[in-house]
Design a protein around this motif. Structure first.
Motif, PDB file in Angstrom:
ATOM      1  N   ASP A  91       0.862  -1.185   0.000  1.00 51.81           N
ATOM      2  CA  ASP A  91       0.000   0.000   0.000  1.00 51.81           C
ATOM      3  C   ASP A  91       0.901   1.238   0.000  1.00 51.81           C
ATOM      4  OD1 ASP A  91      -1.777   2.049   0.421  1.00 51.81           O
ATOM      5  OD2 ASP A  91      -2.541   1.293   2.339  1.00 51.81           O
ATOM      6  N   LEU A  92       0.859   2.007  -1.080  1.00 48.92           N
ATOM      7  CA  LEU A  92       1.731   3.182  -1.216  1.00 48.92           C
ATOM      8  C   LEU A  92       1.256   4.371  -0.386  1.00 48.92           C
ATOM      9  CD1 LEU A  92       2.248   3.001  -5.101  1.00 48.92           C
ATOM     10  CD2 LEU A  92       3.639   1.936  -3.298  1.00 48.92           C
ATOM     11  N   LYS A  93       0.056   4.253   0.194  1.00 51.66           N
ATOM     12  CA  LYS A  93      -0.542   5.284   1.071  1.00 51.66           C
ATOM     13  C   LYS A  93      -1.085   6.502   0.326  1.00 51.66           C
ATOM     14  CE  LYS A  93      -0.041   3.044   4.870  1.00 51.66           C
ATOM     15  NZ  LYS A  93      -1.237   2.502   5.552  1.00 51.66           N
ATOM     16  N   SER A  94      -0.729   6.651  -0.937  1.00 49.28           N
ATOM     17  CA  SER A  94      -1.303   7.728  -1.758  1.00 49.28           C
ATOM     18  C   SER A  94      -1.327   7.253  -3.214  1.00 49.28           C
ATOM     19  CB  SER A  94      -0.490   9.018  -1.631  1.00 49.28           C
ATOM     20  OG  SER A  94       0.836   8.814  -2.080  1.00 49.28           O
ATOM     21  N   SER A  95      -2.224   7.825  -3.992  1.00 53.73           N
ATOM     22  CA  SER A  95      -2.352   7.428  -5.397  1.00 53.73           C
ATOM     23  C   SER A  95      -1.313   8.154  -6.237  1.00 53.73           C
ATOM     24  CB  SER A  95      -3.763   7.755  -5.907  1.00 53.73           C
ATOM     25  OG  SER A  95      -4.719   6.967  -5.235  1.00 53.73           O
ATOM     26  N   CYS A  96      -0.561   7.387  -6.991  1.00 55.17           N
ATOM     27  CA  CYS A  96       0.490   7.935  -7.838  1.00 55.17           C
ATOM     28  C   CYS A  96       0.388   7.326  -9.239  1.00 55.17           C
ATOM     29  CB  CYS A  96       1.865   7.630  -7.263  1.00 55.17           C
ATOM     30  SG  CYS A  96       2.151   8.330  -5.621  1.00 55.17           S
ATOM     31  N   LEU A  97       0.946   7.996 -10.191  1.00 59.28           N
ATOM     32  CA  LEU A  97       1.010   7.474 -11.557  1.00 59.28           C
ATOM     33  C   LEU A  97       2.117   6.424 -11.604  1.00 59.28           C
ATOM     34  CD1 LEU A  97      -0.057   7.696 -14.473  1.00 59.28           C
ATOM     35  CD2 LEU A  97       1.786   9.327 -14.906  1.00 59.28           C
ATOM     36  N   ILE A  98       1.734   5.153 -11.623  1.00 53.14           N
ATOM     37  CA  ILE A  98       2.695   4.056 -11.566  1.00 53.14           C
ATOM     38  C   ILE A  98       3.186   3.714 -12.978  1.00 53.14           C
ATOM     39  CG2 ILE A  98       3.104   1.683 -10.811  1.00 53.14           C
ATOM     40  CD1 ILE A  98       2.469   3.741  -8.582  1.00 53.14           C
ATOM     41  N   LYS A  99       4.507   3.721 -13.131  1.00 53.07           N
ATOM     42  CA  LYS A  99       5.100   3.427 -14.433  1.00 53.07           C
ATOM     43  C   LYS A  99       5.944   2.153 -14.433  1.00 53.07           C
ATOM     44  CE  LYS A  99       5.383   8.294 -15.853  1.00 53.07           C
ATOM     45  NZ  LYS A  99       6.302   9.400 -16.277  1.00 53.07           N
ATOM     46  N   LYS A 100       6.650   1.893 -13.335  1.00 54.39           N
ATOM     47  CA  LYS A 100       7.596   0.766 -13.340  1.00 54.39           C
ATOM     48  C   LYS A 100       7.692   0.116 -11.967  1.00 54.39           C
ATOM     49  CE  LYS A 100      12.074   1.502 -13.710  1.00 54.39           C
ATOM     50  NZ  LYS A 100      13.390   1.856 -14.303  1.00 54.39           N
ATOM     51  N   ILE A 101       7.819  -1.213 -11.993  1.00 52.69           N
ATOM     52  CA  ILE A 101       8.050  -2.003 -10.776  1.00 52.69           C
ATOM     53  C   ILE A 101       9.342  -2.781 -10.967  1.00 52.69           C
ATOM     54  CG2 ILE A 101       7.264  -3.967  -9.413  1.00 52.69           C
ATOM     55  CD1 ILE A 101       4.775  -1.683 -11.149  1.00 52.69           C
ATOM     56  N   ARG A 102      10.197  -2.748  -9.949  1.00 50.98           N
ATOM     57  CA  ARG A 102      11.472  -3.463 -10.007  1.00 50.98           C
ATOM     58  C   ARG A 102      11.489  -4.527  -8.909  1.00 50.98           C
ATOM     59  NH1 ARG A 102      15.913   0.622  -9.851  1.00 50.98           N
ATOM     60  NH2 ARG A 102      15.391   0.784 -12.067  1.00 50.98           N
ATOM     61  N   ILE A 103      11.751  -5.757  -9.312  1.00 51.79           N
ATOM     62  CA  ILE A 103      11.793  -6.867  -8.368  1.00 51.79           C
ATOM     63  C   ILE A 103      13.225  -7.398  -8.273  1.00 51.79           C
ATOM     64  CG2 ILE A 103      10.921  -9.178  -7.820  1.00 51.79           C
ATOM     65  CD1 ILE A 103       8.440  -8.524  -9.489  1.00 51.79           C
ATOM     66  N   TYR A 104      13.755  -7.433  -7.042  1.00 49.85           N
ATOM     67  CA  TYR A 104      15.085  -8.006  -6.787  1.00 49.85           C
ATOM     68  C   TYR A 104      14.899  -9.451  -6.313  1.00 49.85           C
ATOM     69  CZ  TYR A 104      16.810  -3.188  -6.891  1.00 49.85           C
ATOM     70  OH  TYR A 104      17.121  -1.888  -7.267  1.00 49.85           O
ATOM     71  N   ASN A 105      15.377 -10.389  -7.075  1.00 50.25           N
ATOM     72  CA  ASN A 105      15.181 -11.788  -6.731  1.00 50.25           C
ATOM     73  C   ASN A 105      16.095 -12.209  -5.577  1.00 50.25           C
ATOM     74  OD1 ASN A 105      13.777 -14.155  -7.035  1.00 50.25           O
ATOM     75  ND2 ASN A 105      15.007 -14.928  -8.729  1.00 50.25           N
ATOM     76  N   ARG A 106      15.691 -13.241  -4.890  1.00 44.95           N
ATOM     77  CA  ARG A 106      16.480 -13.813  -3.797  1.00 44.95           C
ATOM     78  C   ARG A 106      17.871 -14.227  -4.303  1.00 44.95           C
ATOM     79  NH1 ARG A 106      14.365 -19.177  -0.489  1.00 44.95           N
ATOM     80  NH2 ARG A 106      16.293 -19.584   0.701  1.00 44.95           N
ATOM     81  N   LYS A 107      18.898 -13.945  -3.504  1.00 48.09           N
ATOM     82  CA  LYS A 107      20.278 -14.174  -3.954  1.00 48.09           C
ATOM     83  C   LYS A 107      20.778 -15.598  -3.738  1.00 48.09           C
ATOM     84  CE  LYS A 107      22.101  -9.490  -3.181  1.00 48.09           C
ATOM     85  NZ  LYS A 107      23.145  -8.731  -2.429  1.00 48.09           N
ATOM     86  N   ASP A 108      20.460 -16.196  -2.568  1.00 50.77           N
ATOM     87  CA  ASP A 108      21.155 -17.413  -2.151  1.00 50.77           C
ATOM     88  C   ASP A 108      20.706 -18.674  -2.886  1.00 50.77           C
ATOM     89  OD1 ASP A 108      18.679 -17.144  -0.931  1.00 50.77           O
ATOM     90  OD2 ASP A 108      19.255 -18.314   0.822  1.00 50.77           O
ATOM     91  N   CYS A 109      19.432 -18.749  -3.282  1.00 49.26           N
ATOM     92  CA  CYS A 109      18.961 -19.948  -3.994  1.00 49.26           C
ATOM     93  C   CYS A 109      17.569 -19.719  -4.572  1.00 49.26           C
ATOM     94  CB  CYS A 109      18.924 -21.172  -3.071  1.00 49.26           C
ATOM     95  SG  CYS A 109      17.439 -21.278  -2.032  1.00 49.26           S
ATOM     96  N   CYS A 110      17.109 -20.734  -5.245  1.00 46.40           N
ATOM     97  CA  CYS A 110      15.694 -20.849  -5.624  1.00 46.40           C
ATOM     98  C   CYS A 110      15.184 -19.702  -6.488  1.00 46.40           C
ATOM     99  CB  CYS A 110      14.810 -20.976  -4.394  1.00 46.40           C
ATOM    100  SG  CYS A 110      15.471 -22.081  -3.116  1.00 46.40           S
ATOM    101  N   GLY A 111      16.065 -19.085  -7.261  1.00 43.27           N
ATOM    102  CA  GLY A 111      15.665 -17.959  -8.103  1.00 43.27           C
ATOM    103  C   GLY A 111      14.613 -18.327  -9.127  1.00 43.27           C
ATOM    104  N   ASN A 112      14.566 -19.608  -9.535  1.00 46.74           N
ATOM    105  CA  ASN A 112      13.620 -20.035 -10.563  1.00 46.74           C
ATOM    106  C   ASN A 112      12.168 -20.004 -10.088  1.00 46.74           C
ATOM    107  OD1 ASN A 112      14.256 -22.210  -8.792  1.00 46.74           O
ATOM    108  ND2 ASN A 112      13.339 -23.653 -10.240  1.00 46.74           N
ATOM    109  N   ARG A 113      11.968 -19.782  -8.795  1.00 50.62           N
ATOM    110  CA  ARG A 113      10.590 -19.683  -8.286  1.00 50.62           C
ATOM    111  C   ARG A 113       9.908 -18.395  -8.749  1.00 50.62           C
ATOM    112  NH1 ARG A 113      11.829 -21.613  -2.038  1.00 50.62           N
ATOM    113  NH2 ARG A 113      12.013 -23.852  -2.475  1.00 50.62           N
ATOM    114  N   LEU A 114      10.699 -17.416  -9.156  1.00 49.94           N
ATOM    115  CA  LEU A 114      10.128 -16.190  -9.712  1.00 49.94           C
ATOM    116  C   LEU A 114       9.830 -16.437 -11.190  1.00 49.94           C
ATOM    117  CD1 LEU A 114       9.249 -13.278  -9.480  1.00 49.94           C
ATOM    118  CD2 LEU A 114      11.628 -12.565  -9.799  1.00 49.94           C
TER     119      LEU A 114
END
Length: 252
Positions: free
Chosen positions: A163-186
């Motif tokens: 919840d961003l707490k306010s309405s904004c013009l959303i353009k991009k989402i960046r996801i950082y995957n888990r480093k140690d293992c299991c990256g293929n779950r994304l």
């Protein structure tokens, strides 16, 4: 002709009504026969009246159904017009919000998700939703998972939201995957945005699978003003179906 008349009277032996047509044809009817014919005529007349009444009743029923149908059609037309008007109003509101957001620049260029309220479909151990908005790439969130029959079992359609707490013009989402293992779950990750969790619209989709520590950038196909961002793994099967990325950033 007189002979035929006399013959008719003798043959019948009953009071007889004699009719002579223009072609000199002679017919002889007893009083009983005349009453029978009269009765048959009345029966036919009554049957005809009954049929007419039946047709009138059926006509009234059909007309009544037609009236009901016309009323329902008009009611449906009003609803359609009302829904169309509502959709148009919502579209205009969204356009106004986009223009105001662009003009005011109130959302800025920073990560809008940082330290914001969040939630997820389930959690495993200490890996709760806030691990994805704390700025630390060395920990991660994790939805439920158990070992069963030699394989890790998660859940159908696991998700995480913020919840961003306010309405904004959303353009991009960046996801950082888990480093140690299991990256293929994304994989098969659907990102939706909206002003409430019950009315979300598609921003983008990531097919994957991702690698350990991979950074996945998802640009919204059509930027929209929104308060909520949701990431869901769109898989019904539960084997290795979990959400366990390290961080999510949202940009206007």
């Amino acid at each position: 002709m007189l002979f035929y008349i006399l013959l008719c009277l003798v043959h019948v032996g009953l009071p007889c009504h004699i009719t002579i047509t223009g072609n000199n044809n002679v017919s002889c009817s007893t009083e009983l026969e005349m009453k029978v014919k009269e009765l048959e005529s009345k029966v036919k007349s009554n049957a005809l009246k009954t049929k007419v009444e039946e047709l009138k009743n059926r006509t009234e029923v059909i007309e009544s159904k037609n009236i009901d149908l016309e009323m329902k059609v008009r009611e449906l037309e009003r609803k359609v017009q009302s829904n169309a008007l509502k959709a148009k109003i919502d579209e205009l509101k969204e356009r106004i919000e986009i223009i105001e957001s662009q003009n005011k620049g109130s959302c800025g260029k920073k990560n809008l998700a940082f330290k914001k309220t969040c939630g997820q479909s389930s959690f495993h151990s200490i890996h709760k939703c806030d691990k994805a908005v704390d700025g630390d790439l060395n920990n991660f969130i994790h939805t439920q998972i158990v070992m069963k029959n030699g394989a890790w079992q998660g859940e159908s359609y696991p998700y995480w939201w913020v919840d961003l707490k306010s309405s904004c013009l959303i353009k991009k989402i960046r996801i950082y995957n888990r480093k140690d293992c299991c990256g293929n779950r994304l994989r098969n990750a659907e990102v939706t945005i909206g002003n409430s969790l019950s009315s979300m619209k598609l921003c983008g989709y990531y097919k994957g699978p991702a690698a350990n520590g991979e950074i996945v950038n998802i640009s919204c196909r059509e930027p929209k003003v929104a308060r909520y961002v949701k990431v869901m793994i769109k898989e019904k099967t539960i084997e290795e179906t979990v959400v366990n990325f390290a961080e999510v950033e949202v940009f206007s």
